[in-house]
Every structure is written in C-alpha cells, then in structure tokens.
Design a protein around this motif. Sequence first.
Motif, PDB file in Angstrom:
ATOM      1  N   THR A 137       0.701  -1.030   0.134  1.00  0.00           N
ATOM      2  CA  THR A 137      -0.039   0.124   0.066  1.00  0.00           C
ATOM      3  C   THR A 137       0.733   1.258   0.033  1.00  0.00           C
ATOM      4  O   THR A 137       0.298   2.342  -0.046  1.00  0.00           O
ATOM      5  N   ILE A 138       2.178   0.990   0.054  1.00  0.00           N
ATOM      6  CA  ILE A 138       3.019   2.389   0.190  1.00  0.00           C
ATOM      7  C   ILE A 138       3.025   2.993  -0.968  1.00  0.00           C
ATOM      8  O   ILE A 138       3.070   2.504  -2.073  1.00  0.00           O
ATOM      9  N   ASP A 139       3.227   4.275  -1.083  1.00  0.00           N
ATOM     10  CA  ASP A 139       3.524   5.270  -2.205  1.00  0.00           C
ATOM     11  C   ASP A 139       4.896   5.539  -1.985  1.00  0.00           C
ATOM     12  O   ASP A 139       5.463   6.297  -1.097  1.00  0.00           O
ATOM     13  N   TRP A 140       5.558   5.112  -3.005  1.00  0.00           N
ATOM     14  CA  TRP A 140       7.342   5.362  -2.982  1.00  0.00           C
ATOM     15  C   TRP A 140       7.495   6.792  -2.910  1.00  0.00           C
ATOM     16  O   TRP A 140       8.660   7.268  -1.991  1.00  0.00           O
ATOM     17  N   ARG A 141       6.867   7.746  -3.681  1.00  0.00           N
ATOM     18  CA  ARG A 141       6.999   9.224  -3.298  1.00  0.00           C
ATOM     19  C   ARG A 141       6.908   9.825  -2.067  1.00  0.00           C
ATOM     20  O   ARG A 141       7.590  10.509  -1.287  1.00  0.00           O
ATOM     21  N   LEU A 142       5.780   9.409  -1.333  1.00  0.00           N
ATOM     22  CA  LEU A 142       5.464   9.679  -0.074  1.00  0.00           C
ATOM     23  C   LEU A 142       6.329   9.132   0.855  1.00  0.00           C
ATOM     24  O   LEU A 142       6.916   9.679   1.944  1.00  0.00           O
ATOM     25  N   GLN A 143       6.903   7.906   0.797  1.00  0.00           N
ATOM     26  CA  GLN A 143       7.697   7.276   1.416  1.00  0.00           C
ATOM     27  C   GLN A 143       9.091   7.962   1.685  1.00  0.00           C
ATOM     28  O   GLN A 143       9.588   8.253   2.756  1.00  0.00           O
ATOM     29  N   TYR A 144       9.491   8.345   0.690  1.00  0.00           N
ATOM     30  CA  TYR A 144      10.830   9.181   0.388  1.00  0.00           C
ATOM     31  C   TYR A 144      10.633  10.498   1.255  1.00  0.00           C
ATOM     32  O   TYR A 144      11.557  10.899   1.765  1.00  0.00           O
ATOM     33  N   ILE A 145       9.446  11.276   1.023  1.00  0.00           N
ATOM     34  CA  ILE A 145       9.285  12.517   1.756  1.00  0.00           C
ATOM     35  C   ILE A 145       9.358  12.324   3.254  1.00  0.00           C
ATOM     36  O   ILE A 145       9.963  12.939   3.950  1.00  0.00           O
TER      37      ILE A 145
END
Length: 515
Positions: free
Chosen positions: A175-183
């Motif tokens: 369910t992770i969004d890699w863009r949000l995870q990076y932020i």
Amino acid sequence: MWARSQYWEQVMATSSRGTIADRNGITLALSVPRWSMFVDPAFWDPSQLSVLGQHLPKQVVQKLQKPLEGRFMWLVRKLTLQKGEEILSLNLKGVYGIKEMERSYPFGKHMAHLMGFVDIDEKGLSGVERQWDFFLYNPPRMRNLIRDAAGNYFEAANLSSEEEMVFPKSEVVLTIDWRLQYIVDDALQNGASMNNAEWAAAVCMDPMTGEILAMSSFPSFDPGNRETFSGDALRNNTVGRVYEPGSVLKPVIMGIALENGYVNSKSRFNCSGSIKIADHVIREVNWRAHGNQDFNKIIINSCNVGMAQIGMMMPTTFTYNALKSWGFGVSTGVELPGEEEGLLPLPSQWWGVVPANIALGQGIAVTPLQLAQAFSAIANGGLLVRPYLTKNVFDRKGNEVYHGQRREIGRVLSNSTAERLRMTLRQAVAEGTGKRADVENAKVAGKTGTAQVAHRGKYLQDTHVATFAGFWPYDSPRYVLIVTVGNPGAKGYLAGAIAAPIFRTIVEEMMASGF
C-alpha cells in the motif's frame, strides 16, 4: 586420469526471489544476477595467489595460503558482474565462476525497515521479506557442472531453470507510495539527526481505509550493505518499540469521556496549576494555572489538572475496556514481523493516582502505529480500522493468494463526537501547543505529547519522548501522520519544538508534490 577429466560437481546456487512493488507498480525489491567465484583445489596453482589476492578479501587470501582439500571451495559470493568478469578474465587455473541471484533494493535506506533483508541464501530475515517469504522465496537450484579435459567447467542443462523462465515470478504489492515514503523518510532522518535523537519513527495512514502509505524508522541501515547492520538500526520503531505517549493520548481519553457521558459541553474543570491525588501531586508545566475550563480548553491547553480529574471520574474497568477497544494493549495485526502489543495494565493495578496518570498518557505504553490507528478513528468519524500494508500477493503462477482490504474493528465514537474532537484538535494546532505543525491551507489538526521515560519504576529527568499526532484537512481528513522522536539531545525536548516541525515539513513536502 579419465575420472579426473570427466569430473562432475553439484553446486547449490541461489535463485530469484519474487519482486516487491509499491501501490503504483514501482519495484522496491528485486533479484539481480551476480558472479560467485570458487576454486577447484585439484587445479589450483598457489603461485597465482599474488595475482588473485588483489581481487579478494583478506580472509579469503589467508585461506588460500593454506593447503586446500577436496574439489570445491567458495572464494567469494555474489560479486557484481563487472567484478566477476575481471577475475574470470585473469584465466587462472582452478578458478571458476557461477551465476547466482542477489537481492537488490533500489531505494536503499529509504525503504530499509519496510523491506527488511535476506541472508546469503536469499531467505527473508526481516520486514516484508520475512513476512511473505513463503511466496517470495525460491529454493536454491542444484547446478550440475561438468569439467572438460582442459579444466573448464560447463553447466549441464537444468529443467528447473527452464521452468523458472516459463512461469511469472511471485510478487508482493504494498500500500506504500514510494514518493510519499521518500518524503516522510527524508524528513524524519534529517529531523532526528538535527535533534541528536536516539531513535525516531513516523507513519502515514489513510484514515478511511487503514492503508499505510509511508513508514519510517531512525536510525536506519542499508539492506544491501551488511556493514550497516548494527544494534538498534535494525529495529522498526514504528511497530517494534513501545513508549509512554504522554499528552498525545488526551484526545482519546477525552473522546471516551464525551462519548459515554462523563463529560459534556456544560462540564467545567478548575485548574489552579496543580492537584493532589492520593499521595501524588500532578502539576502543569511551570505550575501554570489555566483557571476554569471546558473540555475544549483542556485539550487546547493540554491541561494536566483537568485531564487528571476526568481520569478519576471514570471507573477503572470501564476505562481499561475502552482503551482496549481503541486498540491499545493489542497488536494491530499489520503484515510485519516483530510487532509489539504495547502495555495496558490490568484494572487491578489502577490504584491511587494511576487512573489520573493514564489520562495524561503515563503508565501506558504504545507503538506509533497504534497511535495512528487511534487518531484515524477520530479522523474518519469514529471507526477503528485495521492498519494494513499489503494490497496483493501473487504466487509464481500469477495467482492472487492474498488481498488486503479495509477492515472495521468496531465503532469507538459517534460521528458527532468525532467531529467535535476534530474541531478541538484543529484549535490545538491553531492556538495551542501544536502551532509549529500548522501549514497554510492544509488545515492541520493534532496534538503534541511530551513524556518522560520510566526506568526501574522512576521517571528519568533528562530523557523524553516527543510526539506529534495529527491529520489534515481537519474537516475531511485524507491523511493521518504520527511523528515520534525518542530522547532528543538538542534544542530542548518539548514535542511542540521537536516533533511538530518535522510533521510540518512532511505536510509541506506532500502538498508541494501534489498529495
């Protein structure tokens, strides 16, 4: 001589694991080819060591300096293709290579605690790699090697390698969004480092569905570099560390009191700066007297005296059961190994000042994910939903074997009570201790929490945990975010000065990125 020229060797070589992807199909973990080097002692010429030794670790060189026995010995496993080709191009007698697979993590430390890592044989040891190892793992394949009369090795045809090419590899979709995870990860790692913290954690959830969109832990490590595997760096603080939440628990206690009629809009509580309960004195920061307050002002001012009075009003067994229903003292069931349940003392231990302390977020231990689950209930209108991390799991034949979905655990607040709390928490940010978490146009709602750390029954004076728990926009929340910083060693220790700015940075970056 004939037997020597027709020698067969069977070697176990690692296979590809299934891939791990984010919700957008971006690959987060995959297997890549590597060269593994071995030596056949029957053909090894020790005089070659001076040349080969320049390409090998010191401990391997030391082994080659001793007499070698048998017909097979690993030199070094899983070199890059370029490095392996360099060694093979030396054309040394008795030195050979075989292709193996090795796990690769394109996002490195930014996904470390989520992905976890594998051992040398590609078995999952932590994180998602361990949780779904049954479907991701492919056992090592037996490789049949034949040596010709010139001493060269060739691999015999292997049916299993042909089968592996026919069927699609297994896949886990998060369910992770890699863009949000990076932020989130970038802000947490930088913020924790700047504040010289011992540990930190952050988790971002969709409060309506329970989907975990980002999860970060500090200190971090590189799952592709075992030299970074040390001590607490491997612990996922989001699910694997418990701590006393402090004032960030007050909205939950207030919600329980409001929902069950112990407090209403007409209730008033007087704060003179301190209150004595049993043989303890509960006081405000700097002994500040807040005067006459309603439930709204108690949360906005983070009033200890007012919350202590509310905690003492409610029967201990009732409050205990209510906190259980909110998910405290119970694991969330998220698809990750090593999740802690937290600590919620039995009602028989709630004597003296304990009910008041628990209303202040002391004497109870939680994980950041449990807090995210609880604040999601306030954000979504009163429903406790299970946090989940996995959208889909597919086996090697492409069949879906697991499907993650929204799951309601139960209703803990009426929609009207949840709405009142959301408005109060918005004021706590706009007017109260959470001002440094506010972001223009985001309409952040939330609560700070600064708690001392207990050790052997006593609270340490110079050790704290700072938390900001919030959601936005307050009138129709899309995101819940928890930021917790453990034992900050610089710039003070109050959550409003430590955790709130990290929260704000994340929200600002998310808005700038279109979230």
